[in-house]
Scaffold this motif. Structure first.
Motif, PDB file in Angstrom:
ATOM      1  N   VAL A  52       0.859  -1.171   0.000  1.00  0.00           N
ATOM      2  CA  VAL A  52       0.000   0.000   0.000  1.00  0.00           C
ATOM      3  C   VAL A  52       0.902   1.230   0.000  1.00  0.00           C
ATOM      4  O   VAL A  52       1.749   1.377   0.873  1.00  0.00           O
ATOM      5  CB  VAL A  52      -0.899   0.041   1.259  1.00  0.00           C
TER       6      VAL A  52
ATOM      7  N   ASP B 217       0.720   5.286   0.087  1.00  0.00           N
ATOM      8  CA  ASP B 217      -0.300   6.277   0.391  1.00  0.00           C
ATOM      9  C   ASP B 217       0.322   7.673   0.470  1.00  0.00           C
ATOM     10  O   ASP B 217       0.970   8.005   1.456  1.00  0.00           O
ATOM     11  CB  ASP B 217      -0.976   5.882   1.720  1.00  0.00           C
ATOM     12  N   HIS B 218       0.124   8.457  -0.567  1.00  0.00           N
ATOM     13  CA  HIS B 218       0.599   9.847  -0.615  1.00  0.00           C
ATOM     14  C   HIS B 218       2.061   9.993  -0.231  1.00  0.00           C
ATOM     15  O   HIS B 218       2.426  10.788   0.631  1.00  0.00           O
ATOM     16  CB  HIS B 218      -0.276  10.740   0.280  1.00  0.00           C
TER      17      HIS B 218
ATOM     18  N   SER C 190       0.398   7.362  -4.840  1.00  0.00           N
ATOM     19  CA  SER C 190      -0.491   6.432  -4.147  1.00  0.00           C
ATOM     20  C   SER C 190      -0.890   5.298  -5.075  1.00  0.00           C
ATOM     21  O   SER C 190      -1.258   5.549  -6.223  1.00  0.00           O
ATOM     22  CB  SER C 190      -1.782   7.133  -3.689  1.00  0.00           C
TER      23      SER C 190
ATOM     24  N   THR D 239      -1.896   0.603  -4.840  1.00  0.00           N
ATOM     25  CA  THR D 239      -1.797  -0.631  -4.069  1.00  0.00           C
ATOM     26  C   THR D 239      -1.454  -1.777  -5.019  1.00  0.00           C
ATOM     27  O   THR D 239      -1.735  -1.720  -6.209  1.00  0.00           O
ATOM     28  CB  THR D 239      -3.122  -0.984  -3.357  1.00  0.00           C
TER      29      THR D 239
ATOM     30  N   GLY E  40       3.781  10.986   3.950  1.00  0.00           N
ATOM     31  CA  GLY E  40       3.004   9.866   3.420  1.00  0.00           C
ATOM     32  C   GLY E  40       3.381   8.581   4.132  1.00  0.00           C
ATOM     33  O   GLY E  40       4.386   8.515   4.840  1.00  0.00           O
ATOM     34  N   THR E  41       2.567   7.549   3.946  1.00  0.00           N
ATOM     35  CA  THR E  41       2.855   6.281   4.599  1.00  0.00           C
ATOM     36  C   THR E  41       2.839   5.166   3.564  1.00  0.00           C
ATOM     37  O   THR E  41       2.290   5.321   2.477  1.00  0.00           O
ATOM     38  CB  THR E  41       1.799   5.943   5.683  1.00  0.00           C
ATOM     39  N   ALA E  42       3.442   4.039   3.950  1.00  0.00           N
ATOM     40  CA  ALA E  42       3.420   2.883   3.069  1.00  0.00           C
ATOM     41  C   ALA E  42       3.422   1.631   3.930  1.00  0.00           C
ATOM     42  O   ALA E  42       3.981   1.615   5.026  1.00  0.00           O
ATOM     43  CB  ALA E  42       4.625   2.900   2.144  1.00  0.00           C
TER      44      ALA E  42
END
Lengths: 307, 369
Positions: free
Chosen positions: A5, A7-8, A23, A25, A58-60
């Motif tokens: 995933v 994410d930004h 972003s 998945t 952002g996260t991943a």
């Protein structure tokens, strides 16, 4: 949770923006392609997802673990093949493989079925130092080493760069087999023709995703008529076509020009127009878009929007 | 985890034995350096050519000239006839020393006055010139004493100096400890920092990081083979010193080896620290050469005595591990002292290991940046 995933994610090196608000998945058992030229930010993204770099914001998540907080858990479950050949050149094929098996707490025999298809090709050279293998063989060995511990996610950064055409086809066939075993694969490549081998692709340029879809959908949704124009006077023809009212874009493409138009035209209408302007035309033919057409069109649009 | 460690050591071992350059540094360099220091950079000399300008030209002066040649340190090159000829020998490089014997040499000698004999040397090589003058002076005093004793003058004061621990002033006694200190530093600090930097440069560190290996195992796996090899080098140099140059080990061999081990640890932690700071082999090489080798060679008291240096250099000398290690080696090997005389130096080295390891640990990056 999907295997990967993103994410930004945002990352810059000083003034240079490497990744800009990315972003997407990747599901289990999916072969996901990152398609883009050198410097698009592909390797940076790989390093963030393999916990080697920290994103600015952002996260991943990889296999359900946060890439910063749970980096140790991720490192046990992923296989990573960096863009540059990164095995020990002075160690033999067999020594490399058994070293990487051991540091992941396994043995070649334990996971032999996973690498068997690839390893049988390497077996004749198993006592040869890795540095003395051909480009294709090196990549196969690197893939073996990345696979030997049965990873849940495989990160392959430009695995086919510098590999001959036959080996490239073989390599993608292997990825297809691995995908069927449920391994999620994120692969990057600068070769647009390889994009059709992926389940889904993201076209990226200058750290931004231009488009994300399956290759078939992307082609189907191209939306504009496309013609291949063959002429001996490529440069003059480009000038003429770019000034024509009906043209959306005209780009050199090998020995042809790929022309997209804003309205639907007959091939003969284009031919007549060009001949009126004094350009010798060999052939004008309506064609289906390739991923490369899509990429070039999107990147041109992105450029003009920036200006 | 122990399996992983051994796999790592095995891999490192393959790197070492397959790389001729590393092998040469490991085993060629210690031997070459010991032999070079032993034979080439010796402060002893034999058969230095001298000229004599003899104004006296009597029995005593002829005896003196014979006496000067008797030890084998000097050989007569030319008898000069005038002052104008003196420089010729120096300019041609054939003469190292000119002795000018005064006209009333005979009279001074037997009146028991100090002989005023002029010794002229080539000051462009001050070390050599000094040594020559010292030898010549000693021989002149001997000569005077001999002559006087034959004429039985009743009262004489004889000064007899003795050099303890190295009575013949053999230069091997000082360079063997120094060479051990230098070689161990090169093997431990330079080669370790190079091998870790190499993994970074070739990109293999990227793969090692994206694996379940704890940093400690990576570092230990990389340094252990070098620690063992460094130890072998230390023993090799000691053996060379003992059998080729007769340098004794008077103190406890066990204590000596323990101190070598301690110094090896200092070197390894220095090497690890350097490697955490450098991203290429070239950078690691420069840091270890400029930051470690040069100071250890010059400021450790190996070649030049620390006590004659300006204060600031003495201070720098005191933070160099080699300074303490050479002290320990000289103590144990030449003076034969035990633990109670070198424990301070040992404590300093222990402290250095702790501090350096803490720094290296803090600097080791689990990521690429």
């Amino acid at each position: 949770m999907p295997a990967i995933v993103v994410d930004h994610i945002h990352k810059s090196y000083g003034d240079v923006i490497a990744l800009n608000d990315l972003s997407f998945t990747v599901e289990d058992g999916e072969l996901f392609g990152l398609i883009g030229p050198d410097g698009a930010g592909k390797s940076t993204l790989f390093r963030i997802l393999t916990t080697l770099l920290l994103a600015d914001s952002g996260t991943a998540y990889v296999v359900g673990h946060h890439v910063v907080e749970a980096y140790k858990a991720i490192r046990k479950k992923v296989g990573y093949m960096p863009g540059r050949f990164s095995l020990y050149q002075d160690l033999s094929v067999e020594e490399n493989l058994s070293f990487f098996a051991t540091i992941f707490g396994t043995t070649i025999r334990e996971n032999y079925d996973l690498v068997k298809d690839i390893y049988v090709q390497l077996e004749p050279f198993k006592t040869r130092p890795a540095g003395k293998l051909s480009g294709g063989m090196k990549q196969k060995l690197a893939l073996c080493c990345a696979l030997i511990h049965k990873p849940e996610v495989l990160f392959l950064d430009e695995p086919t760069t510098g590999v001959d055409a036959v080996s490239r086809v073989e390599f993608w066939d292997m990825l297809k087999k691995l995908k069927q075993k449920g391994i999620a694969i994120l692969v990057s490549t600068p070769y647009m023709d390889e994009a059709t081998r992926c389940d889904r692709i993201a076209l990226i340029q200058k750290g931004k995703i231009l488009s994300l879809d399956s290759p078939d959908e992307m082609v189907a949704n191209f939306g504009k008529p496309l013609y291949a124009v063959k002429t001996p006077q490529i440069y003059q023809a480009l000038m003429v076509l770019r000034n024509a009212g009906f043209t959306h874009s005209a780009l050199p493409f090998g020995e042809c020009i790929h022309l997209t138009t804003n309205l639907s035209l007959n091939a003969s209408e284009i031919r007549d127009y060009m001949e009126q302007k004094g350009i010798a035309v060999e052939e004008v033919q309506p064609i289906d878009a390739s991923v490369e057409d899509i990429f070039l069109n999107l990147s041109q649009t992105a450029e003009s929007q920036r200006q | 985890m122990i399996n992983v460690f051994w796999a790592f050591v095995k891999k490192e071992w393959y790197h070492i034995i397959r790389d001729k350059r590393t092998l040469l540094i490991l085993f060629g360099m210690p031997v070459a350096q010991v032999l070079l220091f032993g034979y080439a950079i010796s402060t002893e000399f034999k058969g230095a050519e001298i000229d004599v300008l003899d104004y006296a030209q009597d029995e005593s002066s002829v005896q003196l000239i014979h006496h000067l040649q008797s030890s084998g340190h000097f050989t007569l090159h030319n008898i000069l006839t005038s002052e104008q000829e003196m420089e010729k020998g120096f300019k041609e490089g054939t003469t190292k020393l000119v002795a000018v014997i005064p006209r009333d040499f005979d009279k001074e000698l037997f009146n028991g006055q100090p002989i005023t004999l002029q010794l002229i040397t080539d000051g462009s090589d001050p070390n050599n010139a000094n040594t020559l003058v010292q030898y010549a002076t000693t021989m002149l005093n001997d000569f005077q004493r001999e002559q006087l004793s034959m004429r039985s003058t009743p009262f004489q004061i004889r000064v007899e100096s003795r050099m303890l621990y190295n009575p013949q002033l053999v230069s091997a006694y000082t360079f063997i400890p120094g060479t051990i200190a230098l070689i161990l530093l090169i093997v431990c600090a330079m080669l370790t920092s190079l091998t870790i930097a190499k993994e970074k440069e070739l990109g293999t560190m990227e793969i090692l990081l994206v694996s379940p290996l704890p940093p400690l195992v990576i570092i230990l796996g990389k340094v252990t083979p070098y620690a063992v090899l460094a130890f072998i080098d230390a023993v090799l140099i000691l053996l060379l010193g003992y059998f080729v140059f007769k340098v004794p080990v008077l103190g406890s061999v066990a204590l000596l080896l323990f101190c070598c081990l301690l110094y090896v640890l200092v070197g390894l932690s220095l090497g690890t620290l350097i490697s955490t700071r450098s991203s290429s082999q070239q950078q690691a090489m420069m840091s270890s050469l400029m930051g470690l080798m040069m100071p250890s060679l010059i400021l450790s008291g190996f070649i030049f005595p620390l006590s004659s240096m300006p204060g600031i250099l003495q201070l720098i000398g005191q933070i160099i591990p080699a300074t303490y290690f050479i002290e320990i080696l000289k103590g144990i090997m030449l003076r034969g002292v035990g633990l109670q005389f070198v424990y301070l130096e040992i404590l300093v080295l222990l402290g250095m290991v702790m501090v350096l390891l803490a720094f290296a640990w803090k600097n080791f990056n689990v990521r690429l940046q």
